[in-house]
Design an enzyme around this catalytic site. Structure first.
Site, PDB file in Angstrom:
ATOM      1  N   ALA A   1     -11.940  -9.138   6.757  1.00  0.00           N
ATOM      2  CA  ALA A   1     -12.144  -8.790   5.342  1.00  0.00           C
ATOM      3  C   ALA A   1     -13.569  -9.147   4.917  1.00  0.00           C
ATOM      4  O   ALA A   1     -14.227  -8.399   4.191  1.00  0.00           O
ATOM      5  CB  ALA A   1     -11.127  -9.528   4.476  1.00  0.00           C
TER       6      ALA A   1
ATOM      7  N   LYS B   1      -8.175  -2.231  13.561  1.00  0.00           N
ATOM      8  CA  LYS B   1      -9.319  -1.658  12.838  1.00  0.00           C
ATOM      9  C   LYS B   1     -10.537  -1.406  13.738  1.00  0.00           C
ATOM     10  O   LYS B   1     -11.329  -0.508  13.461  1.00  0.00           O
ATOM     11  CB  LYS B   1      -9.716  -2.555  11.655  1.00  0.00           C
ATOM     12  CG  LYS B   1      -8.740  -2.459  10.486  1.00  0.00           C
ATOM     13  CD  LYS B   1      -9.159  -3.291   9.290  1.00  0.00           C
ATOM     14  CE  LYS B   1      -8.083  -3.213   8.216  1.00  0.00           C
ATOM     15  NZ  LYS B   1      -8.383  -3.992   7.024  1.00  0.00           N
TER      16      LYS B   1
ATOM     17  N   GLY C   1      -8.345 -10.956  -5.957  1.00  0.00           N
ATOM     18  CA  GLY C   1      -8.182 -10.171  -4.730  1.00  0.00           C
ATOM     19  C   GLY C   1      -7.353  -8.907  -4.896  1.00  0.00           C
ATOM     20  O   GLY C   1      -7.403  -8.021  -4.037  1.00  0.00           O
TER      21      GLY C   1
ATOM     22  N   THR D   1       0.816  -1.216   0.000  1.00  0.00           N
ATOM     23  CA  THR D   1       0.000   0.000   0.000  1.00  0.00           C
ATOM     24  C   THR D   1       0.854   1.274   0.000  1.00  0.00           C
ATOM     25  O   THR D   1       0.565   2.199  -0.775  1.00  0.00           O
ATOM     26  CB  THR D   1      -1.012  -0.045   1.170  1.00  0.00           C
ATOM     27  OG1 THR D   1      -1.958  -1.085   0.879  1.00  0.00           O
ATOM     28  CG2 THR D   1      -1.755   1.256   1.343  1.00  0.00           C
TER      29      THR D   1
ATOM     30  N   ASN E   1     -10.380   1.624   8.428  1.00  0.00           N
ATOM     31  CA  ASN E   1      -9.026   1.376   7.906  1.00  0.00           C
ATOM     32  C   ASN E   1      -8.369   2.654   7.392  1.00  0.00           C
ATOM     33  O   ASN E   1      -7.227   2.606   6.932  1.00  0.00           O
ATOM     34  CB  ASN E   1      -9.064   0.326   6.786  1.00  0.00           C
ATOM     35  CG  ASN E   1      -9.414   0.939   5.453  1.00  0.00           C
ATOM     36  OD1 ASN E   1     -10.308   1.788   5.371  1.00  0.00           O
ATOM     37  ND2 ASN E   1      -8.727   0.539   4.408  1.00  0.00           N
TER      38      ASN E   1
HETATM   39  N1  LIG Z   1      -7.479  -7.976  -0.943  1.00  0.00           N
HETATM   40  C1  LIG Z   1      -7.381  -7.261   0.164  1.00  0.00           C
HETATM   41  O1  LIG Z   1      -7.275  -6.034   0.141  1.00  0.00           O
HETATM   42  C2  LIG Z   1      -7.427  -7.945   1.500  1.00  0.00           C
HETATM   43  C3  LIG Z   1      -7.613  -7.190   2.672  1.00  0.00           C
HETATM   44  C4  LIG Z   1      -7.660  -7.857   3.890  1.00  0.00           C
HETATM   45  C5  LIG Z   1      -7.517  -9.238   3.930  1.00  0.00           C
HETATM   46  N2  LIG Z   1      -7.338  -9.932   2.772  1.00  0.00           N
HETATM   47  C6  LIG Z   1      -7.232 -11.404   2.784  1.00  0.00           C
HETATM   48  O2  LIG Z   1      -8.465 -11.904   3.272  1.00  0.00           O
HETATM   49  C7  LIG Z   1      -8.244 -13.171   3.901  1.00  0.00           C
HETATM   50  C8  LIG Z   1      -9.012 -13.212   5.196  1.00  0.00           C
HETATM   51  O3  LIG Z   1      -8.486 -12.216   6.057  1.00  0.00           O
HETATM   52  P1  LIG Z   1      -9.271 -11.734   7.360  1.00  0.00           P
HETATM   53  O4  LIG Z   1      -8.508 -10.616   7.924  1.00  0.00           O
HETATM   54  O5  LIG Z   1     -10.711 -11.576   7.074  1.00  0.00           O
HETATM   55  O6  LIG Z   1      -9.080 -13.036   8.300  1.00  0.00           O
HETATM   56  P2  LIG Z   1      -9.974 -13.427   9.542  1.00  0.00           P
HETATM   57  O7  LIG Z   1      -9.188 -14.452  10.279  1.00  0.00           O
HETATM   58  O8  LIG Z   1     -10.483 -12.218  10.239  1.00  0.00           O
HETATM   59  O9  LIG Z   1     -11.256 -14.146   8.876  1.00  0.00           O
HETATM   60  C9  LIG Z   1     -11.188 -15.339   8.135  1.00  0.00           C
HETATM   61  C10 LIG Z   1     -12.501 -16.071   8.334  1.00  0.00           C
HETATM   62  O10 LIG Z   1     -12.520 -17.209   7.480  1.00  0.00           O
HETATM   63  C11 LIG Z   1     -13.023 -18.328   8.207  1.00  0.00           C
HETATM   64  N3  LIG Z   1     -12.523 -19.536   7.559  1.00  0.00           N
HETATM   65  C12 LIG Z   1     -11.248 -19.997   7.515  1.00  0.00           C
HETATM   66  N4  LIG Z   1     -11.183 -21.109   6.773  1.00  0.00           N
HETATM   67  C13 LIG Z   1     -12.440 -21.357   6.334  1.00  0.00           C
HETATM   68  C14 LIG Z   1     -13.006 -22.358   5.510  1.00  0.00           C
HETATM   69  N5  LIG Z   1     -12.257 -23.336   4.975  1.00  0.00           N
HETATM   70  N6  LIG Z   1     -14.334 -22.300   5.266  1.00  0.00           N
HETATM   71  C15 LIG Z   1     -15.102 -21.336   5.807  1.00  0.00           C
HETATM   72  N7  LIG Z   1     -14.612 -20.350   6.595  1.00  0.00           N
HETATM   73  C16 LIG Z   1     -13.301 -20.367   6.844  1.00  0.00           C
HETATM   74  C17 LIG Z   1     -12.540 -18.115   9.618  1.00  0.00           C
HETATM   75  O11 LIG Z   1     -13.311 -18.851  10.552  1.00  0.00           O
HETATM   76  C18 LIG Z   1     -12.696 -16.605   9.765  1.00  0.00           C
HETATM   77  O12 LIG Z   1     -13.975 -16.226  10.221  1.00  0.00           O
HETATM   78  C19 LIG Z   1      -6.725 -13.302   4.048  1.00  0.00           C
HETATM   79  O13 LIG Z   1      -6.264 -14.185   3.074  1.00  0.00           O
HETATM   80  C20 LIG Z   1      -6.196 -11.923   3.767  1.00  0.00           C
HETATM   81  O14 LIG Z   1      -4.935 -11.950   3.161  1.00  0.00           O
HETATM   82  C21 LIG Z   1      -7.306  -9.324   1.562  1.00  0.00           C
HETATM   83  O1  LIG Z   2      -2.061  -3.284   2.234  1.00  0.00           O
HETATM   84  C1  LIG Z   2      -2.044  -3.368   3.453  1.00  0.00           C
HETATM   85  O2  LIG Z   2      -1.050  -3.670   4.087  1.00  0.00           O
HETATM   86  C2  LIG Z   2      -3.327  -3.056   4.222  1.00  0.00           C
HETATM   87  O3  LIG Z   2      -3.040  -3.232   5.593  1.00  0.00           O
HETATM   88  C3  LIG Z   2      -4.427  -4.030   3.788  1.00  0.00           C
HETATM   89  C4  LIG Z   2      -5.795  -3.723   4.406  1.00  0.00           C
HETATM   90  O4  LIG Z   2      -5.826  -4.074   5.774  1.00  0.00           O
HETATM   91  C5  LIG Z   2      -6.149  -2.253   4.234  1.00  0.00           C
HETATM   92  O5  LIG Z   2      -7.336  -1.980   4.941  1.00  0.00           O
HETATM   93  C6  LIG Z   2      -5.050  -1.290   4.682  1.00  0.00           C
HETATM   94  O6  LIG Z   2      -5.445   0.029   4.309  1.00  0.00           O
HETATM   95  C7  LIG Z   2      -3.749  -1.614   3.993  1.00  0.00           C
END
Ligand SMILES: NC(=O)c1ccc[n+]([C@@H]2O[C@H](COP(=O)([O-])OP(=O)(O)OC[C@H]3O[C@@H](n4cnc5c(N)ncnc54)[C@H](O)[C@@H]3O)[C@@H](O)[C@H]2O)c1
Ligand SMILES: O=C(O)[C@]1(O)C[C@@H](O)[C@@H](O)[C@H](O)C1
Length: 291
Positions: free
Chosen positions: A140, A76, A253, A22, A97
């Site tokens: 997320a 957050k 993603g 970021t 965020n």
């Molecule tokens: N693209 C983006 O900008 C972005 C931003 C934040 C997070 N992410 C990605 O999102 C993913 C989740 O992150 P988070 O912060 O929400 O994690 P988190 O731990 O808060 O939530 C993950 C959820 O998934 C559930 N889970 C895990 N395995 C599962 C399965 N097989 N079936 C059903 N539910 C299942 C867990 O119980 C939990 O509630 C990560 O891979 C992270 O890298 C992407």
């Molecule tokens: O890219 C990252 O590291 C972030 O931490 C990912 C996600 O959590 C966003 O909400 C943040 O603004 C940036």
């Protein structure tokens, strides 16, 4: 030398974020706009501070002339107690965020929600949204579910290996979007719901480099459906690859990652970023990081 009206000083507060993409995304976009813009990661692990210090760090940043902060895990929710103002959407999600610092006041936004919504609207504009199944309802997932409902999904089915979490999320989102249907799904009904859905979204960590696999049985997918993932390490997860092979339209993603950065950049500077250019740079950074 520059003053706070002539330059931008921005930070990201969170744990383990030193290698986040970021900061370089913001700085590169700012350079295209001719802005003096510095964006520094404030890694709680590196400085040995707990997430509960987020308010203290925000106030120190304000006093040192920062214009804004992005906020990530584990802060957050913790940051909410330190804000003077929060957008209704972020307040309803109970997650912020992005914090703008205006006249010494902290204003909280959630660009995870708006960033995913922007990606969906731009990449899959005609995607049908009668019925969507989302797997994963953590941090997320909460933002993504709100984004899906804000984009007009009529019936959202939430599944999580933690059924209590899915049920709580469904109830909270149902209150935020009272004219749409949000329900937690059980393990037995999941295959039928996936096969019948217009769209399927992964918001679990399943599919990341260190957590390979798919969160659903991909043989249930068919070409009339669209599939989205929040994972961008890798961008082409096993789910996205299988969905493409089944003829589905896909949203990887990387779009959420770029969307949250682009929306935060717009809030901080008041300037509209070039989202395609940010996405191209993000993919370049990812490839370089992965060697
Ligand atoms: N693209 C983006 O900008 C972005 C931003 C934040 C997070 N992410 C990605 O999102 C993913 C989740 O992150 P988070 O912060 O929400 O994690 P988190 O731990 O808060 O939530 C993950 C959820 O998934 C559930 N889970 C895990 N395995 C599962 C399965 N097989 N079936 C059903 N539910 C299942 C867990 O119980 C939990 O509630 C990560 O891979 C992270 O890298 C992407
Ligand atoms: O890219 C990252 O590291 C972030 O931490 C990912 C996600 O959590 C966003 O909400 C943040 O603004 C940036």
């Amino acid at each position: 030398m520059s003053t706070t009206s002539e330059s931008y000083l921005v930070g990201l507060i969170g744990a383990g974020i030193t290698a986040s993409l970021t900061p370089p995304m913001h700085e590169a976009e700012a350079a295209h706009h001719g802005l003096h813009y510095l964006y520094r990661p404030v890694d709680l692990e590196a400085i040995g501070r707990p997430g509960t210090d987020v308010g203290e760090l925000l106030r120190a940043g304000r006093d040192l002339g920062f214009n804004a902060f992005n906020i990530t895990h584990p802060c957050k929710q913790l940051v909410l107690d330190h804000l003077h103002e929060t957008t209704p959407a972020a307040a309803a999600l109970k997650a912020v965020n992005t914090v703008l610092i205006r006249d010494g006041r902290f204003i909280g936004h959630n660009t995870d929600q708006t960033g995913f919504a922007a990606g969906l609207a731009a990449e899959l504009p005609e995607a049908p949204k009668e019925s969507v199944v989302q797997i994963g309802t953590g941090g997320a997932g909460s933002a993504v579910a709100a984004a899906l409902l804000s984009q007009g999904v009529q019936a959202l089915h939430l599944f999580d290996v933690d059924p209590t979490r899915a049920a709580e999320r469904a109830q909270a989102l149902g209150q935020m979007f009272p004219h749409q249907s949000v329900a937690a799904a059980g393990t037995e009904e999941l295959p039928g719901l996936i096969a019948a859905a217009d769209g399927v979204v992964n918001a679990t960590p399943v599919g990341m480099h260190h957590h390979p696999g798919t969160p659903i049985d991909t043989s249930l997918l068919s070409a009339r459906q669209w599939v989205a993932d929040v994972i961008y390490l890798p961008v082409d997860t096993e789910l996205i690859t299988a969905a493409r092979a089944a003829g589905c339209r896909v949203l990887d993603g990387g779009h959420m990652a770029v969307g949250q950065a682009a929306d935060a950049f717009a809030l901080i500077t008041g300037m509209e970023p070039d989202r395609a250019r940010m996405r191209a740079y993000f993919l370049e950074l990812l490839h370089a990081q992965q060697g």
